[in-house]
Enzyme design. Structure first.
Site, mmCIF file in Angstrom:
data_model
loop_
_atom_site.group_PDB
_atom_site.id
_atom_site.type_symbol
_atom_site.label_atom_id
_atom_site.label_comp_id
_atom_site.label_asym_id
_atom_site.label_seq_id
_atom_site.Cartn_x
_atom_site.Cartn_y
_atom_site.Cartn_z
ATOM 1 N N ASP A 78 0.830 -1.212 0.000
ATOM 2 C CA ASP A 78 0.000 0.000 0.000
ATOM 3 C C ASP A 78 0.862 1.259 0.000
ATOM 4 O OD1 ASP A 78 0.752 -0.738 2.673
ATOM 5 O OD2 ASP A 78 -0.716 0.673 3.478
ATOM 6 N N GLU A 140 0.004 -1.233 5.665
ATOM 7 C CA GLU A 140 1.132 -0.870 6.526
ATOM 8 C C GLU A 140 0.999 0.580 6.957
ATOM 9 O OE1 GLU A 140 5.095 0.709 7.655
ATOM 10 O OE2 GLU A 140 3.834 1.368 6.018
HETATM 11 ZN ZN LIG Z 1 6.695 2.222 4.021
#
Ligand SMILES: [Zn+2]
Length: 392
Positions: A78, A140
């Site tokens: 992401d 993340e």
């Molecule tokens: Zn990163």
């Protein structure tokens, strides 16, 4: 479609901003792995509106077929949003200018993923004495959620790697330590009343204010008394109350106040006692006082996100391995959190080492230097070469 620049172009074109799906990108990577004879393990994330995200784990076994032990290359799929940022070119179309490749995620961290993807054939062909694994996560950037779930499911899939390299942008420096991230919401529930009738109400803002002052003193103590680690740019555990909302009118005793506080602890500091200390003040001091005023009052504490710190010893095998592959030596620890802390906590020796600089990572005109990508290619080629020989 074989060079890392080609792969970077391809990966950046998938808009995998954290709130969107990453499935198309995962499909693309899974398809490529299958053409190299590796069937990845997918960890789909079930939500109310179906599956929109998945983690991917893949293993290239050792020559003797062994899959346990070995090295994980880890990265998140992401990226952070581009909304409100002033880009000079389309963020999802990689553009090369002056030796730099511009695009969202080029540094953080599709550059690392792209280099890995460009080396699948070499990995597959290497006669490795130890397995090499890939761990690609989602979410993340919104609190390490994907990696936390994936690592939590390692035991049931029999996955137990020995070491891990997280390719967050570090300028190809081998980073051994970072702070933990700990983010909380506290909701103070008071009792509303006309402001001329204060004894009938419980003022949620006043109690929040007492907590804020308590917390400010706590963080001042960390700053004054340590513990200290000069390898960090800010050498002590930091914290603050960073968001507040409450009240509805100047003449009404507020029945609600909500705050967010965080702390970022040194990698060697266990966050649990800090949370217990805060909890004790909230629930053994403040809440009884609120309830003595009106039994309906109370406090709620919610853990919003927690990412463990990283503190890998200078003599760890993975540090030596990363140096031997061309990662730059540094004693500096970093303030940003990564998935490395999660692997570290799961008993996997971990360092951060990846192409690009964190300073440009979340900004407009994010880029990775071609030179950095090439350094990462050399690093991976060296790693593949070393896994082909017995490591001491
Ligand atoms: Zn990163």
């Amino acid at each position: 479609m074989n060079s890392s620049v080609d792969w970077l172009t391809r990966l950046v074109a998938f808009d995998t901003t954290s709130h969107r799906s990453n499935l198309e990108l995962i499909d693309c990577i899974a398809g490529e792995l299958r053409t190299h004879g590796v069937e990845p393990v997918l960890f789909p994330h079930e939500q109310e509106d179906g599956v929109r995200k998945a983690n991917l784990f893949a293993t290239f076994p050792a020559q003797d077929g062994r899959t346990e032990g070995g090295v994980v290359l880890s990265g998140h799929t992401d990226v952070v949003p581009v909304e409100g940022q002033d880009w000079d070119s389309d963020p999802f179309t990689v553009q090369e200018r002056d030796g730099r490749l511009y695009g969202r995620g080029t540094a953080d961290m599709k550059g690392f993923l792209a280099v890995i993807m460009s080396r699948l054939e070499a990995i597959g062909a290497a006669r490795m004495t130890e397995p090499l694994h890939l761990a690609f996560s989602y979410d993340e950037e919104v609190g390490l959620l994907g990696a936390e779930r994936m690592i939590g499911q390692f035991p049931e899939h029999g996955i137990q790697p020995a070491s891990c390299i997280v390719g967050e942008p570090s300028g190809m420096r081998v980073v051994r330590g970072h702070k933990s991230i700990n983010l909380f919401t506290v909701r103070f529930r008071g009792v509303a009343a006309h402001s001329s009738l204060t004894p009938q109400g419980v003022n949620a803002i006043h109690y929040a204010g007492r907590f804020i002052e308590y917390y400010r003193k706590l963080t001042a103590q960390w700053r004054q008394d340590g513990p200290f680690d000069d390898a960090y740019p800010v050498p002590f555990t930091t914290g603050g109350v960073n968001l507040i909302s409450g009240g509805i009118a100047g003449n009404t005793v507020p029945d609600a106040c909500e705050i967010e506080f965080e702390f970022r602890a040194l990698g060697t500091v266990d966050p649990t006692p800090v949370v217990e200390q805060v909890r004790a003040y909230l629930f053994e001091v403040l809440e009884p006082e609120m309830q003595a005023e009106q039994p309906a009052a109370g406090i709620e504490l919610v853990i919003k996100a927690q990412g463990p710190g990283l503190d890998t010893g200078a003599d760890a095998d993975v540090v030596e391995l990363a140096h031997a592959c061309g990662g730059h030596r540094t004693d500096e620890k970093v303030t940003y959190g990564t998935e490395a802390g999660l692997f570290h906590n799961a008993g996997v020796e971990t360092v951060v080492c990846g192409p690009g600089e964190i300073a440009v990572a979340h900004a407009a005109n994010e880029y990775v230097e071609l030179e950095q990508l090439e350094a990462c290619e050399a690093f991976l080629d060296a790693l593949i070469g070393r896994l082909g020989q017995a490591r001491a």
